[in-house]
Design a protein around this motif. Sequence first.
Motif, PDB file in Angstrom:
ATOM      1  N   ILE A 135       0.830  -1.205   0.000  1.00 36.33           N
ATOM      2  CA  ILE A 135       0.000   0.000   0.000  1.00 36.33           C
ATOM      3  C   ILE A 135       0.862   1.252   0.000  1.00 36.33           C
ATOM      4  O   ILE A 135       0.612   2.209  -0.743  1.00 36.33           O
ATOM      5  CB  ILE A 135      -0.936   0.002   1.225  1.00 36.33           C
ATOM      6  CG1 ILE A 135      -1.870  -1.202   1.182  1.00 36.33           C
ATOM      7  CG2 ILE A 135      -1.725   1.303   1.292  1.00 36.33           C
ATOM      8  CD1 ILE A 135      -2.759  -1.270  -0.042  1.00 36.33           C
ATOM      9  N   VAL A 136       1.910   1.249   0.825  1.00 37.90           N
ATOM     10  CA  VAL A 136       2.783   2.417   0.923  1.00 37.90           C
ATOM     11  C   VAL A 136       3.426   2.727  -0.423  1.00 37.90           C
ATOM     12  O   VAL A 136       3.398   3.873  -0.908  1.00 37.90           O
ATOM     13  CB  VAL A 136       3.878   2.197   1.990  1.00 37.90           C
ATOM     14  CG1 VAL A 136       4.934   3.303   1.918  1.00 37.90           C
ATOM     15  CG2 VAL A 136       3.255   2.158   3.380  1.00 37.90           C
ATOM     16  N   THR A 137       4.011   1.715  -1.038  1.00 41.99           N
ATOM     17  CA  THR A 137       4.745   1.956  -2.276  1.00 41.99           C
ATOM     18  C   THR A 137       3.805   2.189  -3.461  1.00 41.99           C
ATOM     19  O   THR A 137       4.172   2.870  -4.420  1.00 41.99           O
ATOM     20  CB  THR A 137       5.717   0.803  -2.582  1.00 41.99           C
ATOM     21  OG1 THR A 137       5.000  -0.425  -2.684  1.00 41.99           O
ATOM     22  CG2 THR A 137       6.755   0.689  -1.477  1.00 41.99           C
ATOM     23  N   LEU A 138       2.599   1.640  -3.393  1.00 38.50           N
ATOM     24  CA  LEU A 138       1.606   1.947  -4.425  1.00 38.50           C
ATOM     25  C   LEU A 138       1.226   3.419  -4.361  1.00 38.50           C
ATOM     26  O   LEU A 138       1.133   4.102  -5.394  1.00 38.50           O
ATOM     27  CB  LEU A 138       0.363   1.071  -4.245  1.00 38.50           C
ATOM     28  CG  LEU A 138      -0.789   1.318  -5.223  1.00 38.50           C
ATOM     29  CD1 LEU A 138      -0.352   1.043  -6.654  1.00 38.50           C
ATOM     30  CD2 LEU A 138      -2.008   0.465  -4.850  1.00 38.50           C
ATOM     31  N   GLY A 139       1.013   3.923  -3.139  1.00 39.78           N
ATOM     32  CA  GLY A 139       0.732   5.344  -2.990  1.00 39.78           C
ATOM     33  C   GLY A 139       1.900   6.204  -3.410  1.00 39.78           C
ATOM     34  O   GLY A 139       1.731   7.241  -4.076  1.00 39.78           O
ATOM     35  N   MET A 140       3.130   5.790  -3.047  1.00 39.66           N
ATOM     36  CA  MET A 140       4.308   6.565  -3.393  1.00 39.66           C
ATOM     37  C   MET A 140       4.554   6.547  -4.898  1.00 39.66           C
ATOM     38  O   MET A 140       5.106   7.521  -5.447  1.00 39.66           O
ATOM     39  CB  MET A 140       5.527   6.032  -2.644  1.00 39.66           C
ATOM     40  CG  MET A 140       6.669   7.027  -2.534  1.00 39.66           C
ATOM     41  SD  MET A 140       6.202   8.532  -1.640  1.00 39.66           S
ATOM     42  CE  MET A 140       6.004   7.887   0.031  1.00 39.66           C
ATOM     43  N   LEU A 141       4.164   5.474  -5.558  1.00 39.15           N
ATOM     44  CA  LEU A 141       4.260   5.427  -7.020  1.00 39.15           C
ATOM     45  C   LEU A 141       3.474   6.583  -7.630  1.00 39.15           C
ATOM     46  O   LEU A 141       3.964   7.299  -8.512  1.00 39.15           O
ATOM     47  CB  LEU A 141       3.712   4.086  -7.523  1.00 39.15           C
ATOM     48  CG  LEU A 141       3.725   3.810  -9.038  1.00 39.15           C
ATOM     49  CD1 LEU A 141       3.718   2.300  -9.277  1.00 39.15           C
ATOM     50  CD2 LEU A 141       2.517   4.411  -9.759  1.00 39.15           C
ATOM     51  N   ASN A 142       2.239   6.783  -7.140  1.00 38.69           N
ATOM     52  CA  ASN A 142       1.411   7.857  -7.671  1.00 38.69           C
ATOM     53  C   ASN A 142       1.962   9.229  -7.319  1.00 38.69           C
ATOM     54  O   ASN A 142       1.908  10.163  -8.131  1.00 38.69           O
ATOM     55  CB  ASN A 142      -0.023   7.705  -7.152  1.00 38.69           C
ATOM     56  CG  ASN A 142      -0.734   6.500  -7.734  1.00 38.69           C
ATOM     57  OD1 ASN A 142      -0.974   6.425  -8.926  1.00 38.69           O
ATOM     58  ND2 ASN A 142      -1.067   5.541  -6.888  1.00 38.69           N
ATOM     59  N   VAL A 143       2.516   9.363  -6.112  1.00 35.96           N
ATOM     60  CA  VAL A 143       3.109  10.637  -5.709  1.00 35.96           C
ATOM     61  C   VAL A 143       4.297  10.980  -6.602  1.00 35.96           C
ATOM     62  O   VAL A 143       4.408  12.093  -7.129  1.00 35.96           O
ATOM     63  CB  VAL A 143       3.548  10.583  -4.227  1.00 35.96           C
ATOM     64  CG1 VAL A 143       4.373  11.824  -3.869  1.00 35.96           C
ATOM     65  CG2 VAL A 143       2.331  10.479  -3.316  1.00 35.96           C
ATOM     66  N   ALA A 144       5.203  10.030  -6.776  1.00 33.34           N
ATOM     67  CA  ALA A 144       6.395  10.267  -7.589  1.00 33.34           C
ATOM     68  C   ALA A 144       6.017  10.513  -9.048  1.00 33.34           C
ATOM     69  O   ALA A 144       6.603  11.376  -9.721  1.00 33.34           O
ATOM     70  CB  ALA A 144       7.348   9.073  -7.490  1.00 33.34           C
ATOM     71  N   PHE A 145       5.051   9.755  -9.549  1.00 35.14           N
ATOM     72  CA  PHE A 145       4.598   9.932 -10.936  1.00 35.14           C
ATOM     73  C   PHE A 145       4.042  11.339 -11.143  1.00 35.14           C
ATOM     74  O   PHE A 145       4.383  12.021 -12.128  1.00 35.14           O
ATOM     75  CB  PHE A 145       3.533   8.888 -11.266  1.00 35.14           C
ATOM     76  CG  PHE A 145       2.974   9.006 -12.655  1.00 35.14           C
ATOM     77  CD1 PHE A 145       3.633   8.447 -13.732  1.00 35.14           C
ATOM     78  CD2 PHE A 145       1.771   9.667 -12.883  1.00 35.14           C
ATOM     79  CE1 PHE A 145       3.119   8.548 -15.023  1.00 35.14           C
ATOM     80  CE2 PHE A 145       1.243   9.780 -14.159  1.00 35.14           C
ATOM     81  CZ  PHE A 145       1.916   9.216 -15.234  1.00 35.14           C
TER      82      PHE A 145
END
Length: 331
Positions: A135-145
Amino acid sequence: MTAPAPFTAGAANPFVLRRLLTTPVAGPLVALVLASVFFAIGTDQFLSGGNFSLILQQVMVVGTLAIGQTLIILTAGIDLSCGAVMAFGSILMARLAVHQGWPPLVAVLVGLLACGVFGLANGLLVRAVPLPPFIVTLGMLNVAFALTHIYSEEQTVTGLPGPLTALGRTFPLGNTDITYGSLVTVALFLGFAYALGSTAWGRHVYALGNSSESARLTGIRVNRLTVSVYVVAGLVYGIAALLLVSRTGVGDPQAGQTDNLDSITAVVLGGTSLFGGRGTVLGTFVGVLIVGVFRNGLQLMGVSSVYQTLVTGVLVILAVTVDQLSRKGTR
C-alpha cells in the motif's frame, strides 16, 4: 602406518554437485544457460560480443532497480514505486543541470538525495505507522509519478551536459564496445552481494525477512534496519536514474512506467522468495540476464513483442510456483 586414502574427484563430486543444485541461484543459472543455447541455435547473431554488450546495455537500468528491489523483498516487502522514483530522479537531475544551470555533479547528487528521501518516506510509513509495503509503495508510485509530470511540465529535457551522459559512453574490449554504465551495474551487484553475504547488516536483513519478531528478540533494531533498507534502495534508484539519462541522453517524464514490474520479475526469476529471507543479489543478476536474453533472442528471431511479454509472464508464474513448492517441501 597406513597411508591416507587418496583424494578422488569422483568421491567429492556428489557432495559438490548437491551443494550446487541446492543453492538458490542454481535453477535460474540453468535456465539462463538453456535459453542461451536455444537462441544460439535459433539465430546466428546471438553469439557475438556486440550482442552480449547490447543485452547488458538493455538491462543495466532495470538491473540496478532490481538490486534495490531485492533488498526490500528480502525483508518480506515489495516496492511498486521504484520506477516512478527513478523517473523523478532523472528529471530532477536533467532539469537542474540544463534549465537551472546547476553544476552537473551537484544536480546528480541532488537527484540521488531526492530518491533517498522517497526511500526514507517509504521506510518510515512501513515501520512507524505501520502500513503494508504494498500500500505504501503503491501510494508513493502515484506521488512520484505526479511530481515527475508537474516538475517536468510534461516536457522532455534535451541537451544534457557531458557528465550526465558519461556513463553511456563506450570503451573497446577486444572487438566489442562496452558502456561504462554496464560496468557500474556489475560493480553494484558485486558490492551488494558482499554486503548481504559478509556484513552484519546483510545478515540482519535476512533475519528480518525470515521473522521480524524473532529478529527483534535477538536484539536487532528492526525499525531502524527496515528504514535503512528502504533508504539504501532509494539511493540505488537514484543511480538507476543517472544510468537512465546516460543511456537515453534525455530526461524523459514518461520513463520507468513498467520498470517496477520488470524489476520484480528479475528478482523472482533470480530465485529470491517473495516471502522474504531467502535469495541473493547475484541470483537477481542472473534473473535480469534471463529477461534480457529472452527479449533479445526473441527479437532476433523476429517474434512480436507481445509474445516476449507472454513468455516473461509464464516464466514469472513458474518461478513463483517453484518457490512456493520448495517452501512447502521444507516445512
